[in-house]
Scaffold this motif. Structure first.
Motif, PDB file in Angstrom:
ATOM      1  N   THR A 122     -10.109  -3.071   1.586  1.00 20.58           N
ATOM      2  CA  THR A 122      -9.033  -2.445   0.826  1.00 20.58           C
ATOM      3  C   THR A 122      -9.652  -1.403  -0.088  1.00 20.58           C
ATOM      4  OG1 THR A 122      -7.598  -4.399   0.860  1.00 20.58           O
ATOM      5  CG2 THR A 122      -7.247  -2.801  -0.911  1.00 20.58           C
ATOM      6  N   VAL A 176      -9.177   1.262  -3.139  1.00 21.51           N
ATOM      7  CA  VAL A 176      -8.332   1.553  -4.287  1.00 21.51           C
ATOM      8  C   VAL A 176      -8.836   2.841  -4.930  1.00 21.51           C
ATOM      9  CG1 VAL A 176      -7.674   0.803  -6.600  1.00 21.51           C
ATOM     10  CG2 VAL A 176      -7.695  -0.836  -4.718  1.00 21.51           C
ATOM     11  N   ASP A 190     -12.625   4.486 -11.376  1.00 29.01           N
ATOM     12  CA  ASP A 190     -11.621   3.442 -11.501  1.00 29.01           C
ATOM     13  C   ASP A 190     -12.234   2.125 -11.959  1.00 29.01           C
ATOM     14  OD1 ASP A 190      -9.508   5.101 -10.633  1.00 29.01           O
ATOM     15  OD2 ASP A 190     -10.067   4.776  -8.542  1.00 29.01           O
ATOM     16  N   SER A 214       0.816   4.013  -2.905  1.00 28.77           N
ATOM     17  CA  SER A 214       0.348   5.345  -2.573  1.00 28.77           C
ATOM     18  C   SER A 214       1.297   6.424  -3.046  1.00 28.77           C
ATOM     19  CB  SER A 214       0.163   5.474  -1.055  1.00 28.77           C
ATOM     20  OG  SER A 214      -0.850   4.609  -0.615  1.00 28.77           O
ATOM     21  N   VAL A 227     -12.305  -5.466  -1.947  1.00 28.41           N
ATOM     22  CA  VAL A 227     -11.728  -4.288  -2.581  1.00 28.41           C
ATOM     23  C   VAL A 227     -12.859  -3.356  -2.994  1.00 28.41           C
ATOM     24  CG1 VAL A 227     -10.424  -3.424  -4.561  1.00 28.41           C
ATOM     25  CG2 VAL A 227      -9.697  -5.523  -3.391  1.00 28.41           C
ATOM     26  N   MET A 238     -13.568   0.427  -4.780  1.00 23.08           N
ATOM     27  CA  MET A 238     -12.935   1.484  -5.571  1.00 23.08           C
ATOM     28  C   MET A 238     -13.977   2.495  -6.014  1.00 23.08           C
ATOM     29  SD  MET A 238     -12.205  -0.628  -9.119  1.00 23.08           S
ATOM     30  CE  MET A 238     -11.435  -1.984  -8.239  1.00 23.08           C
ATOM     31  N   TRP A 282     -14.523  -7.691  -5.568  1.00 25.10           N
ATOM     32  CA  TRP A 282     -14.245  -6.304  -5.934  1.00 25.10           C
ATOM     33  C   TRP A 282     -15.579  -5.561  -6.119  1.00 25.10           C
ATOM     34  CZ3 TRP A 282      -9.881  -6.277 -10.175  1.00 25.10           C
ATOM     35  CH2 TRP A 282      -8.767  -6.971  -9.673  1.00 25.10           C
ATOM     36  N   SER A 316       0.820  -1.198   0.000  1.00 26.25           N
ATOM     37  CA  SER A 316       0.000   0.000   0.000  1.00 26.25           C
ATOM     38  C   SER A 316       0.856   1.251   0.000  1.00 26.25           C
ATOM     39  CB  SER A 316      -0.920   0.001   1.229  1.00 26.25           C
ATOM     40  OG  SER A 316      -1.671   1.176   1.280  1.00 26.25           O
ATOM     41  N   ASP A 360      -1.706  -4.736 -10.204  1.00 25.84           N
ATOM     42  CA  ASP A 360      -1.887  -3.670  -9.213  1.00 25.84           C
ATOM     43  C   ASP A 360      -2.677  -4.153  -8.005  1.00 25.84           C
ATOM     44  OD1 ASP A 360      -0.565  -1.672 -10.675  1.00 25.84           O
ATOM     45  OD2 ASP A 360      -2.366  -1.248 -11.857  1.00 25.84           O
ATOM     46  N   PHE A 361      -3.346  -5.297  -8.143  1.00 27.29           N
ATOM     47  CA  PHE A 361      -4.223  -5.782  -7.079  1.00 27.29           C
ATOM     48  C   PHE A 361      -3.631  -6.983  -6.337  1.00 27.29           C
ATOM     49  CE2 PHE A 361      -6.764  -3.396 -10.026  1.00 27.29           C
ATOM     50  CZ  PHE A 361      -7.673  -2.720  -9.233  1.00 27.29           C
ATOM     51  N   PHE A 364      -5.000   0.755 -14.754  1.00 23.66           N
ATOM     52  CA  PHE A 364      -4.910  -0.398 -13.878  1.00 23.66           C
ATOM     53  C   PHE A 364      -4.655  -1.677 -14.667  1.00 23.66           C
ATOM     54  CE2 PHE A 364      -7.226   2.523 -11.113  1.00 23.66           C
ATOM     55  CZ  PHE A 364      -6.598   2.311  -9.907  1.00 23.66           C
ATOM     56  N   HIS A 421      -4.959   2.101  -0.973  1.00 30.24           N
ATOM     57  CA  HIS A 421      -3.933   1.919  -1.996  1.00 30.24           C
ATOM     58  C   HIS A 421      -4.205   2.994  -3.044  1.00 30.24           C
ATOM     59  CE1 HIS A 421      -2.363  -2.156  -0.782  1.00 30.24           C
ATOM     60  NE2 HIS A 421      -3.472  -2.055  -0.069  1.00 30.24           N
TER      61      HIS A 421
END
Length: 353
Positions: A254, A256, A306, A9, A300, A302, A318, A5, A291-292, A287, A279
């Motif tokens: 998480t 993103v 994204d 970042s 996840v 987002m 996700w 992360s 990246d994951f 992406f 992240h």
């Protein structure tokens, strides 16, 4: 936060953003460059306004900002499109299409368009509104293509500084968390134009202002603004499109974000009761599945911007969080009145349209 992360970042812009929106002073060594930038930008603007400016027969609303970094223009544009559609207009949106590489320009989005072609923000606008969206660097050509599509109102996503395109209404968006940063012009500060530019627009919209938020006074004059609140919707699973209740996910997630101000996304998630492990990636990040590769299997979540770039390789855990912009009814009434006057003026100037 995991080492992964921390690595994600970091991005090349972060030292600049930290300086511009923090207490760092090292950018003041660049004052001579700033004055050169101001002189060149002013000269360029003068030449464009005098020799290159082009007015289109169709009313143009420019939604932009005067600062570098995300301010939240996209939710406002989507709200504008939906409100205009509800009033019987056929608005179209033009965008530079950052992050995309279309086969040709101007490029009219279709249901088969991808973020790699159109850019993430234009694709998100198109998918949420089903309005005509055109991307390309030439905003005059973009506008003419939208007119050919039957659009009767043109919205320019960004473009306060693109003076070649004549505009009838200007809306400047300011981040309610970061404001105007240190208040200096590039590269000493984040401003493309001085704060005085905000006096010349029709409305200043502040994204999610705190109760004590205030814009800086310009020559002793208070700058008033319209507050815009971002309201989160229901979570949506990427690979199925199904809505998911907040209670179906654990508190630990998480997060993103490949947007201009990832902290705003974190704040929204925290308001929903999540404990996000952020992240962050650079704005308009392309992406890929690597990246994951996180150190855990937490859900996840987002942004929708994204998500349009990740559906092709999305996994079951996700999700994305759609948001909508809410503005006071007084703003919508004032906009409708202003737009009516603009339409009458345009019809008298371009009677054959």
């Amino acid at each position: 936060m995991s080492s992964r992360s921390s690595q994600a970042s970091s991005n090349p812009q972060s030292p600049w953003l930290a300086a511009w929106y923090g207490a760092a002073r090292w950018t003041f060594w660049l004052l001579p460059v700033m004055w050169l930038f101001i002189a060149l930008a002013g000269f360029r603007r003068l030449l464009i306004l005098r020799y290159q400016k082009k007015d289109l027969p169709t009313p143009v609303i420019v939604v932009g900002n005067i600062s570098v970094g995300g301010t939240g223009k996209t939710p406002l544009i989507i709200a504008l499109v939906k409100r205009l559609q509800a009033q019987g207009y056929h608005p179209g949106v033009m965008s530079r299409g950052y992050g995309g590489e279309a086969p040709s320009y101007p490029y009219l989005l279709t249901s088969a368009s991808t973020a790699n072609e159109a850019g993430d923000e234009p694709l998100a606008i198109f998918q949420q509104t089903n309005a005509a969206v055109v991307v390309g660097a030439d905003r005059i050509a973009n506008g003419k293509m939208l007119e050919d599509q039957g659009c009767d109102i043109l919205l320019s996503d960004d473009g306060l500084q693109h003076y070649r395109l004549g505009r009838d209404i200007e809306i400047a968006v300011v981040d309610g968390q970061r404001g105007l940063g240190n208040g200096w012009r590039l590269p000493v500060g984040p401003l493309r134009e001085s704060a005085a530019r905000l006096k010349k627009v029709d409305w200043v919209v502040v994204n999610s202002p705190s109760n004590n938020f205030a814009l800086p006074a310009v020559k002793g004059e208070t700058l008033f603004f319209i507050p815009m609140q971002i309201q989160p919707g229901e979570l949506i699973q990427l690979n199925s499109g199904k809505k998911i209740a907040r209670t179906d996910l654990p508190n630990q997630i998480t997060a993103v974000a490949g947007i201009g101000n990832p902290q705003r996304f974190v704040n929204t998630l925290e308001q929903l009761g999540f404990q996000p492990h952020l992240h962050a990636f650079s704005d308009h990040h392309h992406f890929v599945v690597d990246d994951f590769k996180f150190s855990n299997e937490l859900p996840v979540v987002m942004t929708e911007k994204d998500a349009v770039k990740c559906r092709a390789f999305a996994r079951d855990h996700w999700f994305y969080l759609p948001v909508s912009a809410e503005l006071p009814e007084s703003f919508w009434s004032a906009l409708a009145q202003k737009l009516e006057r603009v339409i009458v003026r345009k019809q008298s100037r371009f009677p054959l349209k």
